[in-house]
Each structure stands twice: as C-alpha cells, then as structure tokens.
Design an enzyme around this catalytic site. Structure first.
Site, short mmCIF file in Angstrom:
data_model
loop_
_atom_site.label_atom_id
_atom_site.label_comp_id
_atom_site.label_asym_id
_atom_site.label_seq_id
_atom_site.Cartn_x
_atom_site.Cartn_y
_atom_site.Cartn_z
N CYS A 132 3.59 -10.72 9.77
CA CYS A 132 3.22 -9.37 10.22
C CYS A 132 3.78 -9.13 11.61
CB CYS A 132 1.71 -9.22 10.21
SG CYS A 132 0.86 -10.48 11.18
N GLU A 155 -6.56 -6.07 9.35
CA GLU A 155 -5.38 -6.61 10.05
C GLU A 155 -4.19 -6.29 9.15
OE1 GLU A 155 -5.58 -8.09 12.98
OE2 GLU A 155 -7.74 -8.38 13.12
P1 NAD Z 1 -1.40 -6.43 0.02
O1 NAD Z 1 -2.04 -5.34 0.78
O2 NAD Z 1 -0.57 -6.09 -1.16
O3 NAD Z 1 -2.51 -7.47 -0.53
C1 NAD Z 1 -3.39 -8.15 0.32
C2 NAD Z 1 -4.60 -8.62 -0.47
O4 NAD Z 1 -5.33 -7.49 -0.93
C3 NAD Z 1 -4.27 -9.44 -1.71
O5 NAD Z 1 -5.20 -10.49 -1.82
C4 NAD Z 1 -4.45 -8.44 -2.84
O6 NAD Z 1 -4.78 -9.04 -4.08
C5 NAD Z 1 -5.61 -7.64 -2.32
N1 NAD Z 1 -5.75 -6.28 -2.87
C6 NAD Z 1 -4.78 -5.51 -3.47
N2 NAD Z 1 -5.31 -4.30 -3.80
C7 NAD Z 1 -6.61 -4.31 -3.40
C8 NAD Z 1 -7.65 -3.34 -3.43
N3 NAD Z 1 -7.49 -2.12 -3.94
N4 NAD Z 1 -8.86 -3.69 -2.90
C9 NAD Z 1 -9.04 -4.90 -2.34
N5 NAD Z 1 -8.10 -5.85 -2.30
C10 NAD Z 1 -6.88 -5.56 -2.80
O7 NAD Z 1 -0.58 -7.26 1.09
P2 NAD Z 1 0.42 -8.47 0.82
O8 NAD Z 1 1.68 -7.93 0.24
O9 NAD Z 1 -0.31 -9.56 0.12
O10 NAD Z 1 0.69 -8.98 2.32
C11 NAD Z 1 1.71 -8.50 3.13
C12 NAD Z 1 1.14 -7.51 4.13
O11 NAD Z 1 0.14 -8.15 4.90
C13 NAD Z 1 2.21 -7.06 5.12
O12 NAD Z 1 2.09 -5.67 5.34
C14 NAD Z 1 1.84 -7.82 6.39
O13 NAD Z 1 2.27 -7.21 7.59
C15 NAD Z 1 0.35 -7.87 6.29
N6 NAD Z 1 -0.19 -8.93 7.13
C16 NAD Z 1 -0.88 -8.60 8.27
C17 NAD Z 1 -1.34 -9.59 9.11
C18 NAD Z 1 -2.09 -9.26 10.38
O14 NAD Z 1 -2.74 -10.14 10.94
N7 NAD Z 1 -2.02 -8.03 10.87
C19 NAD Z 1 -1.11 -10.93 8.79
C20 NAD Z 1 -0.41 -11.23 7.64
C21 NAD Z 1 0.05 -10.22 6.79
#
Ligand code: NAD
Length: 490
Positions: free
Chosen positions: A264, A230
């Site tokens: 998001c 997501e």
């Molecule tokens: P991010 O991708 O930076 O991090 C998300 C999670 O992934 C964190 O817990 C982080 O520690 C972890 N992570 C980072 N690198 C990783 C790796 N290599 N392997 C596994 N896990 C890893 O995202 P963010 O900045 O925390 O969140 C914002 C983003 O999330 C925005 O793009 C937003 O649109 C999206 N989002 C999407 C939805 C949806 O339902 N589509 C909902 C909320 C947020």
C-alpha cells in the site's frame, strides 16, 4: 457461502488449493463461541494475557518453517515471507511491553468539583473482526489482532481468499494454546464471508482497497459499530535539486519494487527537479536493471511474481494506457508469463503526466513513472493531486528543506531521505489522509485504545446534599441558590 473456492498458485498459475467458507450458521456459531469466551479472557487481566501471548509466540517460533512454507506458496516470494513470519514474535513482544502503560487505569483522580473524584476503566469491545488483504497476508492479519487480544477482546479474522494457505498452520499454533483458542479464530472465505462477518462483530478493522473499504464502512454504519479502515495509496516521492541522487535512487527503487510493488505504501509516482532529472533517471534505470526475478527458483533473484491475477491485469492496463498517451519505457514494461506465473520487472517510465492512470490510480506493481518539476510549489501541487493520502517521501540536501516540503504534503506519514519507513517504524502514530483510510492510528502505542471503550467512575466523596437539585427536591426546601453557589465556587 460454503461453496469450495480454488486458490491459484502465483508461481505456477495452477489452482492447487481449496478453501471452504463457513455457512451462515457456522459463522454465527463460531462468533457466538468467541463472544462466550471473551469475558473470561478479559477477567484474566492484562498480565496473564501477556503470558498467554508469550506462550503462543514460542509455539509460532517452533512452527516457523511450516508458516514460511505456506506463506511463500501463497505469495510466490521467500524473503518477504521470512520477514513476515519473523515479525510475529516482534509484534507480540512490542505490544507486551507497550500495552501495560497505555492500558493502565492509574489512581483515582481529582476533578474540578472538589467533592467528586474520578476513576477510569477500559472496557474492551467483546468481538473484533479483522478483514485482511493478500499482499502481506500473515502480518496484516495479525497487526490489529495482537493488540485487540491484549486489550481483552475476542477476535475473528478473515484473511484474503487469494492467499489463505497460511491459515491452517497458524490455526494449528492457536489450537495448542487453550486460553487463546477460546478467543481467536481464523475463517477462510472470500468477500461474501467478509461481508457476512460484519453482521456478528462489535468493531471492524479492515485493510484492503478503497472500493471494498467503502462497502465495509457502509455496512458498519448500518450496524452502528466502529470501522477502522486502512486502504490504498499512490505514494509520491519528491526529489529536490539538492538531494543525494545515489541515495534517492536506491531508496526509491526499494520503496517502489520491494514485494514487487505490491505494498500500500509503495512509491508509485516520482517527481524530480528538472536540473537533476536526466542523471536521476539514468541511475534509477541502471539500478532497476540489476534487480533480478526470483525465477525459476526462490533464491535466483529479489523480485517475486505478481500474486493476484487480477492485479497483473491492472498493471498491464496502466502500462498500455501510459504508452498510448506518450510515455517512454526505459526498462521492464510488460507482464511476463514464466512457468505459469505472472511477473513484472522494475519498470521506469518518463514522459508521463496526470492524464495517465499510472500517475493517478493505484497500480500495486513495480512501476516507477518519473516526472520533472520546475519549482518546489509545482512538485507539492503534483504530489497532492490525488484522491489518496497514505504516505510520501521527500529527498533533499538538508533536513530543513525536506521538512518544508513534507509539511505541505497531504499524507499521514512522510519519510525523509528514505522511502516507505512507515512499514518499519512501529512507534510512529499516523492517520491516513483522504481516501486512504478512516479512524485512529494503527501504528504507535495509542493504537490499542481503538479496542476499548473508556468508562468513567465518578465518585462523590463528601456527604453533602449539593448540587442544587438535591436541595430543590427536598420536601419543604426553600431555595437552591446556596447549593448552586457551592457548585460554581468549589
Ligand atoms: P480487497 O479490498 O479486494 O480485499 C480485502 C479483503 O476484503 C479480502 O479479505 C476480501 O475477501 C474482503 N472483502 C471483499 N469484499 C468484501 C465485502 N463486501 N465486505 C467485507 N469484506 C470484503 O483488497 P485486496 O485486493 O485484497 O488488497 C489490496 C488493497 O489493499 C490495495 O488497495 C492496498 O493498497 C490495500 N492495502 C492497504 C494497506 C494499508 O495499511 N493501508 C495495507 C495493505 C494493503
């Protein structure tokens, strides 16, 4: 892993909290323990699992204040934190009602072969991993966890390192439910911990950015496990000439600025029919200027700070890029430094186009770039001119007119005469289009089926020696033709 990570307070800018990620062997042990607990959890049966989850719900309610306090420190905003904490009992209740029907295995059934009946079973993935982001930290760490638990899986959750303060009070509630603590654990840590976790789980539910989502998908593919992603969005709103401007401006303002735009499914681009463009912008600016910052105290206004420092830099970059390329700022327009926090007032921009980052890349802040269109075809073309396809909104004087546009939009969920309804309508199943995600719907009843594999028991009911190969391998058998004939005519 295992080096202490400092956590920034979004209202003060101070590092005032620390987390210690597990070492590789601690993570492996924790996952092994969860895996050991899972068969017993599954054997309990769904009715018992529902009872356990209901007990947990009561304990979460008893600890509501601690959870709200931790979450509002994590995020710097109060109202949304209250909504998040209060959504947990609602999620548990909704899934407790829905799961029994969706996971019912039903009766033995006929098949197209007369002497064979079938029976279905659902076998949960033993250990599900949930990796979640910082913008809605509690609710997004549980949105997949609750149905996965009810399906009979054990779950390990790795929330964002940006907002981890809610983990300890929540873990306390889990510790108070003996059956649950065998199969549900939260781990603190950053991206490295998330990446390491994928090595130990059987299925991953990831919510986050597209770039990280791609890394998660690649790691999951290497391990040959399913990944449900997501990801980000750049949701458009299309406002047709017949739309109710009063309603559209209020809905779009809410859709674009609630949670300071850190959603998001926030409205990030607005396309308005030329004939109503000036009136629309005037009303939107007027309403945007009435939204107050929740500063200095939580209760002083509606808009919280930008939670992640790195996000404030992206918002600033999109603003500068737009202004340099000719955009006009009607209100807001800067990142304000107040009390150490980073704040952005609702910002309306015009004279924007698709050469600007603010119209093409995810901003994740309360920016509302508004662009006029001459024809409905042009509006649809602009709305679809994106790598994203999460959701969208259409405003029109009649439902038919709005639906005609909605049907042409490449996005998984379209709100008609409102904005960001996906966030509140639990029943609506939808997929993310394009780069906004991958895998089955997270919303709606069928979402729980992501956590089980279907097993078919195919039961021969009559002691006949068909099909033909039974005949063929009999010593001294003549021909299999008769057996084959029976199979095709039965
Ligand atoms: P991010 O991708 O930076 O991090 C998300 C999670 O992934 C964190 O817990 C982080 O520690 C972890 N992570 C980072 N690198 C990783 C790796 N290599 N392997 C596994 N896990 C890893 O995202 P963010 O900045 O925390 O969140 C914002 C983003 O999330 C925005 O793009 C937003 O649109 C999206 N989002 C999407 C939805 C949806 O339902 N589509 C909902 C909320 C947020």
């Amino acid at each position: 892993m295992s080096e202490r990570l400092g956590v920034r307070n979004p209202r003060t800018g101070q590092i005032d909290y620390w987390i210690t990620p597990p070492t590789a062997s601690e993570l492996a042990d924790l996952c092994a323990r969860l895996r050991q607990g899972q068969p017993g959890w599954w054997r309990l049966g769904l009715a018992q699992r529902i009872q356990v989850m209901q007990r947990w719900k009561e304990i979460v309610l008893e600890h509501r204040d601690e959870l709200i306090a931790a979450l509002s420190t994590d995020t710097g905003r109060l109202r949304e934190s209250v909504i998040e904490v209060d959504s947990v009992p609602l999620m548990i209740d909704w899934w407790s009602r829905v799961a029994p029907e969706v996971l019912s295995t039903g009766q033995e059934q006929l098949t197209s072969i007369s002497f064979i009946r079938m029976r279905r079973e659902f076998v949960p993935y033993p250990l599900v991993g949930v990796i979640s982001p910082w913008n809605v930290p509690l609710a997004l760490s549980l949105i997949d966890t609750i149905p996965a638990l009810l399906a009979g899986c054990a779950v390990v959750v790795k929330p964002s390192e940006v907002t981890p303060r809610f983990i300890r009070p929540l873990t306390h509630t889990i510790e108070l439910v003996p059956e649950l603590r065998q199969v549900l654990q939260f781990v603190e840590g950053g991206g490295e911990t998330g990446a390491a976790l994928i090595e130990y789980i059987d299925l991953v539910c990831f919510t986050g950015g597209v770039k990280t989502g791609r890394q998660v998908a690649e790691a999951a593919a290497r391990r040959f496990i399913p990944a449900f992603l997501e990801l980000g969005g750049k949701d458009p709103a299309v406002v047709l000439a017949s739309a109710d401007i009063e309603l559209a401006t209020s809905a779009i303002l809410w859709g674009a600025t609630s949670n300071a735009g850190q959603n998001c499914l926030a409205i990030e681009r607005i396309y308005v029919a030329e004939s109503i463009f000036d009136r629309f912008v005037e009303q939107l600016v007027d309403k945007a200027q009435r939204v107050r910052l929740a500063y200095p105290s939580f209760e002083d206004g509606e808009l919280g700070p930008i939670i992640a420092e790195r996000q404030a830099a992206i918002i600033q970059e999109h603003l500068q890029d737009a202004v340099q390329k000719g955009a006009m700022v009607h209100c807001g327009g800067t990142i304000e430094h107040l009390g150490g926090g980073l704040w952005c007032r609702p910002t309306v921009l015009t004279h924007v186009n698709h050469s600007m980052k603010v119209m093409t890349e995810e901003t994740f802040g309360p920016l509302m770039p508004v662009m006029p269109f001459a024809t409905v075809e042009e509006a649809i073309h602009l709305a679809n001119d994106t790598i994203y396809g999460l959701s969208a909104a259409v405003f029109a004087g009649s439902e038919d007119e709005a639906r005609a546009v909605a049907e042409s939009l490449d996005a998984g969920s379209i709100s008609i005469n409102d904005a960001a309804l996906t966030a509140v309508v639990r029943e609506a199943e939808k997929n993310s289009f394009k780069a906004s995600g991958l895998g089955g719907s997270r919303m709606g009843p069928s979402a729980i089926k992501r956590f089980v594999r279907q097993k078919a028991l195919l039961i021969k009911k009559e002691p006949i020696s068909d099909p033909w190969w039974f005949d063929a391998i009999k010593i001294g058998s003549q021909s299999s033709a008769a057996g084959l004939q029976h199979l095709v005519t039965s």
